[in-house]
Design a protein around this motif. Structure first.
Motif, mmCIF file in Angstrom:
data_model
loop_
_atom_site.group_PDB
_atom_site.id
_atom_site.type_symbol
_atom_site.label_atom_id
_atom_site.label_comp_id
_atom_site.label_asym_id
_atom_site.label_seq_id
_atom_site.Cartn_x
_atom_site.Cartn_y
_atom_site.Cartn_z
ATOM 1 N N GLY A 22 -8.389 -5.977 -9.724
ATOM 2 C CA GLY A 22 -8.470 -4.905 -10.710
ATOM 3 C C GLY A 22 -8.549 -3.533 -10.078
ATOM 4 N N LEU A 23 -9.408 -3.410 -9.066
ATOM 5 C CA LEU A 23 -9.545 -2.121 -8.375
ATOM 6 C C LEU A 23 -8.254 -1.741 -7.655
ATOM 7 C CD1 LEU A 23 -13.137 -2.543 -6.885
ATOM 8 C CD2 LEU A 23 -12.464 -1.007 -8.738
ATOM 9 N N ILE A 24 -7.702 -2.686 -6.895
ATOM 10 C CA ILE A 24 -6.468 -2.406 -6.143
ATOM 11 C C ILE A 24 -5.307 -2.161 -7.100
ATOM 12 C CG2 ILE A 24 -4.795 -3.342 -4.506
ATOM 13 C CD1 ILE A 24 -7.085 -4.939 -3.254
ATOM 14 N N GLY A 25 -5.193 -3.013 -8.124
ATOM 15 C CA GLY A 25 -4.083 -2.885 -9.067
ATOM 16 C C GLY A 25 -4.105 -1.591 -9.844
ATOM 17 N N THR A 26 -5.288 -1.158 -10.255
ATOM 18 C CA THR A 26 -5.393 0.102 -11.007
ATOM 19 C C THR A 26 -4.937 1.280 -10.164
ATOM 20 O OG1 THR A 26 -7.259 -0.794 -12.275
ATOM 21 C CG2 THR A 26 -6.941 1.591 -12.332
ATOM 22 N N VAL A 27 -5.320 1.275 -8.883
ATOM 23 C CA VAL A 27 -4.912 2.355 -7.983
ATOM 24 C C VAL A 27 -3.395 2.337 -7.783
ATOM 25 C CG1 VAL A 27 -5.048 3.239 -5.627
ATOM 26 C CG2 VAL A 27 -7.118 2.477 -6.790
ATOM 27 N N LEU A 28 -2.820 1.153 -7.525
ATOM 28 C CA LEU A 28 -1.381 1.053 -7.278
ATOM 29 C C LEU A 28 -0.575 1.451 -8.516
ATOM 30 C CD1 LEU A 28 -1.120 -2.268 -5.195
ATOM 31 C CD2 LEU A 28 -0.938 0.097 -4.378
#
Length: 522
Positions: free
Chosen positions: A141-147
């Motif tokens: 979730g954290l990585i995906g939101t940033v990307l």
């Protein structure tokens, strides 16, 4: 990649000529996605015969330091004929600055634009982020939101840059999203030139679906939160009856044609929203968030739901171009530390925080809106739910305005110019649009899947695929060699990602919806 160059330069001059002739009568492409901010006096400016506006420099425009140094000697160049060098390159477009020719009655400052950008992106989407994290797991979730945030921001930059470049070539102060798509297609490969007129309707169709889908989400949100509070004090009744209670008020508020009448209520709604978010964060922190029984990586089959929800939450594509067109210093919108990057960075950080804290606090039992997870019977939590329902009720009229604008002003009103009942017909259209959104919301009142479906179906196209396609067409005949190859590969990858997100996200959301219908779940 050399095959991609074949025929491009041969047709360059023809493409440019066609583009100029398309607007030789001074008329801009029909842009059905106009919002209240986009409608300005330049829509009615007269053409001087050379495809450019007769308006003088925008007195509200503030040039950069470099422009101030070079401004001497340019003031008398009110009209410049199109002069091309031996290579066929149009040099006049380099001298025309669209920013200086925008006539804005009430230009906005950088801080005001930033506030409007934040306001346009903070709505029901951020309240669904904890559920999105439950689909993906908190690490993904954290990585995906940033990307996804980076990709969306980059694609917005592509769209704004393409609009500016096309405005320079066409000597137009500004273009709307559909008009930008049409202008870009006219300068792209031959197959896209044939689809230029259709591109306007394609963008309008996605915008219309997005706005009406958002209105459906709002109806479900309002009814669900009011029901959640009333169930503590009254007998439990069906959610659709709560929707029915708000139907007449929604129709009446959408009969208001002058949005200035809603301005005070909109300001109050914004204040309510920000205060409510603060209270929600207090509940999340006070709820003792924990990593126990929380998935770092969720089920892969649910990742498309995460993608659709984040796209719905992050994208404010409907307000981006109007905001940039209304700025006092539009060059400050882009750039490394421009309004767009600062705004999107703040939005991504807020969404990450809400999603992360909400998921750690409530786990996989989190609901479609974090407001529904607030402690039942808690008076402050109930106040938050009622306040946000009221805020979204007012915002519904603003969202529905765009759908009405597209449907009535661009596709229907001209058919009734000589009809004495034109005003009555407009009210009928406004009512029908509300009834359509109400019917869709009542047919399937599931907030989470509605959000994911609209995000995947509309915003993967509007926010990623179409801006990349516009960028590729804009520079198709203006780049050579490695720059051309990089531009094509980059945009093709973005287009493929956007289409993939649209297809897989829509399929997953619809599959979940069908499964629940088959299983008879309420």
């Amino acid at each position: 990649m050399n095959l991609l160059h074949g025929g491009r330069h041969k047709g360059r001059e023809r493409n440019r000529g066609d583009t100029r002739r398309h607007h030789h009568d001074g008329q801009r492409p029909r842009s059905a996605s106009t919002t209240p901010l986009e409608r300005s006096e330049d829509d009615e400016e007269e053409d001087n015969g050379y495809g450019m506006s007769t308006s003088m420099t925008n007195p509200a425009y503030e040039p950069d330091e470099g422009e101030k140094k070079n401004s001497r000697g340019m003031k008398d160049a009110a009209f410049v004929l199109s002069i091309k060098d031996a290579n066929g390159k149009d040099n006049t477009s380099d001298k025309y600055d669209p920013y200086q020719h925008r006539k804005v009655e009430h230009p906005t400052t950088n801080s005001e634009t930033l506030f409007h950008l934040l306001k346009g992106s903070l709505g029901t989407g951020i309240l669904a982020m904890p559920l999105a994290f439950s689909h993906s797991g908190y690490i993904i979730g954290l990585i995906g939101t940033v990307l996804i945030g980076l990709i969306c921001t980059y694609c917005i930059h592509l769209l704004i840059s393409a609009e500016y470049e096309l405005c320079k070539r066409r000597r137009e102060p500004s273009l709307t999203y559909p008009a930008t798509a049409e202008a870009a297609f006219l300068e792209g490969p031959a197959i896209f030139q044939k689809c230029a007129s259709a591109s306007v309707h394609m963008v309008n169709a996605f915008l219309l679906l997005y706005q009406m889908g958002t209105c459906c989400v709002y109806i479900v949100f309002i009814a669900t939160n009011i029901k959640n509070v009333c169930d503590e004090y009254f007998e439990d009744i069906n959610l659709r009856l709560y929707m029915l209670m708000f139907l007449l008020p929604l129709i009446l508020i959408n009969w208001i044609k002058n949005l200035k009448l809603l301005a005070p209520f909109s300001t109050a709604a914004n204040f309510i929203t920000f205060v409510s978010f603060g209270i929600i964060v207090y509940y999340l922190i006070d709820g003792s968030p924990t990593f126990e029984e929380r998935d770092a990586v969720g089920d892969v089959e649910n990742w498309p739901l995460f993608l659709g929800t984040v796209l719905f939450a992050l994208e404010a594509i409907g307000v981006i171009m109007p905001l940039e067109n209304e700025m006092k210093t539009p060059k400050k919108f882009g750039g490394g530390f421009g309004v767009l990057n600062i705004g999107m960075s703040s939005i991504v950080a807020l969404y990450m925080g809400m999603g992360f804290l909400g998921y750690l606090t409530y786990g996989n039992k989190v609901k479609g809106s974090i407001t529904l997870d607030l402690p039942p019977g808690d008076v402050l939590g109930q106040v938050v739910q009622v306040m946000l329902a009221l805020s979204i009720f007012i915002t519904y009229a603003l969202q529905c305005y765009v759908a009405i604008d597209i449907t009535w002003n661009e596709y229907l009103s001209h058919r009734f110019l000589k009809n004495s009942k034109k005003s009555f017909i407009e009210y009928v259209v406004r009512t029908l649009i509300v009834l359509i959104t109400f019917s869709l919301a009542a047919a399937y009142p599931k907030l989470d899947l509605f959000i994911s479906l609209i995000g995947a179906l509309c915003l993967a196209a509007l926010g990623i695929a179409i801006p990349a396609l516009i960028d590729m067409c804009t520079y198709w005949n203006y780049l050579d060699g490695m720059k051309f190859n990089i531009m094509v590969v980059k945009n093709v990858l973005l287009i493929c990602f956007g289409i993939f997100g649209l297809v897989i996200g829509t399929y997953t959301s619809l599959s979940k919806i069908i499964d629940e219908f088959v299983n008879g779940e309420e």
